[in-house]
Design a protein around this motif. Sequence first.
Motif, PDB file in Angstrom:
ATOM      1  N   ARG A 147       0.836  -1.190   0.000  1.00 63.95           N
ATOM      2  CA  ARG A 147       0.000   0.000   0.000  1.00 63.95           C
ATOM      3  C   ARG A 147       0.880   1.252   0.000  1.00 63.95           C
ATOM      4  N   THR A 329      -3.350   9.862   4.056  1.00 65.38           N
ATOM      5  CA  THR A 329      -2.117   9.090   3.848  1.00 65.38           C
ATOM      6  C   THR A 329      -1.064   9.462   4.887  1.00 65.38           C
ATOM      7  N   MET A 405     -12.709   5.368  -1.097  1.00 61.62           N
ATOM      8  CA  MET A 405     -11.760   4.343  -0.689  1.00 61.62           C
ATOM      9  C   MET A 405     -12.081   3.781   0.691  1.00 61.62           C
ATOM     10  N   ASP A 468      -3.501   1.573  -9.432  1.00 64.12           N
ATOM     11  CA  ASP A 468      -3.501   2.009  -8.041  1.00 64.12           C
ATOM     12  C   ASP A 468      -4.813   1.660  -7.354  1.00 64.12           C
ATOM     13  N   ARG A 472      -5.509  -0.733  -4.012  1.00 61.71           N
ATOM     14  CA  ARG A 472      -6.309  -0.340  -2.861  1.00 61.71           C
ATOM     15  C   ARG A 472      -7.381  -1.379  -2.521  1.00 61.71           C
TER      16      ARG A 472
END
Length: 579
Positions: A147, A329, A405, A468, A472
């Motif tokens: 990740r 993040t 997400m 990407d 995820r």
Amino acid sequence: MAEHLYPGFFSELLVLLLASLASVLLFQRLRLPDILAYLFAGGLVGPFGFGMVTNDANIHFLSELGLVFLMFELGLEFSVRQLLHLSRAVFGLGSLQMLLTLSVFASALFFALHWPIGATLVVAGSLALSSTALVVRELRSLKLINRHHAQLAVGVLIFQDLAALLGLILVPALAGNGERALHEQLLHVAEKGGILVVILTGAGKWLLPSIFHEVARSRSEEIFVLTVLVIILLSAWLTQAFGLSMALGAFLTGVMLGEGEFRHQVEVDIRPFKDILMGVFFASVGMQIDFGLLVEEGRIVLLGIVLLILAKSVVITLAARIMGESATTGSKTGIILAQASEFGLALITLGAQLGVLAPRIASLALAIVVGSLILAPWLIRYNFEISQWIGRLVGQKVSGRDREMSRIPPHLSDHIILAGYGRVGQMIAKFLKNNGIPFIALDPDGNRIKEGRAAGDPVIYGSCARIDLLRRCHMERARLAILTFKSLSEARRIITQIRRQGYTLPIVVRTQNEADHAELIAAGADYVIPEMLESSLVIAAEVLSLLGYSKTVVQPQIDAERALHAQIKEPAAPDPGEG
């Protein structure tokens, strides 16, 4: 060496090993890390516990030897290739994090608590480091290592290892005899450290490969193990001869051997010695913790643990934001790296042995480091939930991307990635649900997403054309991926990227045309299903059935035709190097 002879040294070593054995068995039943068991055993039998091991010379000898093997192990795990691959995270975020964290801790200790400059630098530097071994192990066990925030954390850890290497060089300078000014002492020690690095690097590049090739010809495990032990101890002795810490030489030797072709054999052969002596090191660290002092100043220790975790989380989040990362993040990266490290234990222990740290300061610092290590596995495991809670607490505005997400369960595993939630995708989802198989679906159509969510299916907005987004969806933990692409070139590009990044899960690809088979199999797909072929087979079967042919006559013909066009890649043979 008379003070290490039988019976005093032998009896104390036996007591220490017995206490370690009992503690490890107990802590494993409680599902607590072995490191804590060794620390507990050392505290139990040490001078601040029952006093069964009190000889300072013996404690110092065991600690030094254990520290040598700990540093050698950390050196083996250090990867120059990974440093180059994650150069932006290493030299950008890593250097910024180290500078900010060290500045915050040093300012607090020096100006607020009025600690001596030497003690301030050692403790602040130790607390600024995070545990490479613990973080990487937890991320791998949770299958989160690929990740983005985890890769940022690994990059920071690599830079911290480099900084710790510098710490091993400079701590002895802080314990100078006072004949030189501090800056002169630091410069002198740095010069010696630079010369030593050049010598050991040269030996690692030109001398060690020849030695190990010669040893390998003997086909003797005993000679190989003995060679490794001699090289480790020789490098430690050489470093000490330069007036530096033996741990520095062991770490550099580990780095050199870790980049060579004999790394895995070295790891296997040295493991019995490493595990025992590293256990002895952590036990010797436990002996230096004054538990009576901790009882008296327990509030200070607890406050120190809380402040350490909060300060590092905030500083690393800020550093990540400066580097252009999102708040989510940055906070996840900060939470993962909020603990102290084994390197910190080593630097504090070295500082105490050299007299840079007073016993009281060393005990408090060691207790804070150990406390943060105890909490670290839970912080890493629940970093996503904690970052989300913090975001809500501070009223952080969640972006649409982050909100989308967040619909992906953080601990989803053994699942199916279903890219495409049209009629075919919905039918596949129905069968998966009926059989209790977890899945996550992707689709770029907003109406389909609403339909899926209304039906209770985990559907998120997106396309499998974005690698990407597939990452995820916890691709590293998925059992299988079912992907649908708009074009052959797009399918070939994404499948090739998936395989190049090391993902080995089976990939099923839906295509329109049968002509796409060969190229997609060559790109890395395991099973290619042409929709036109399947539709024609279904129609053919129905036509023959209407004409009066029985199923026993029709089905073999359908199976034979399907087999004729089947494009299934044979499972790869297991890699003999993997275990």
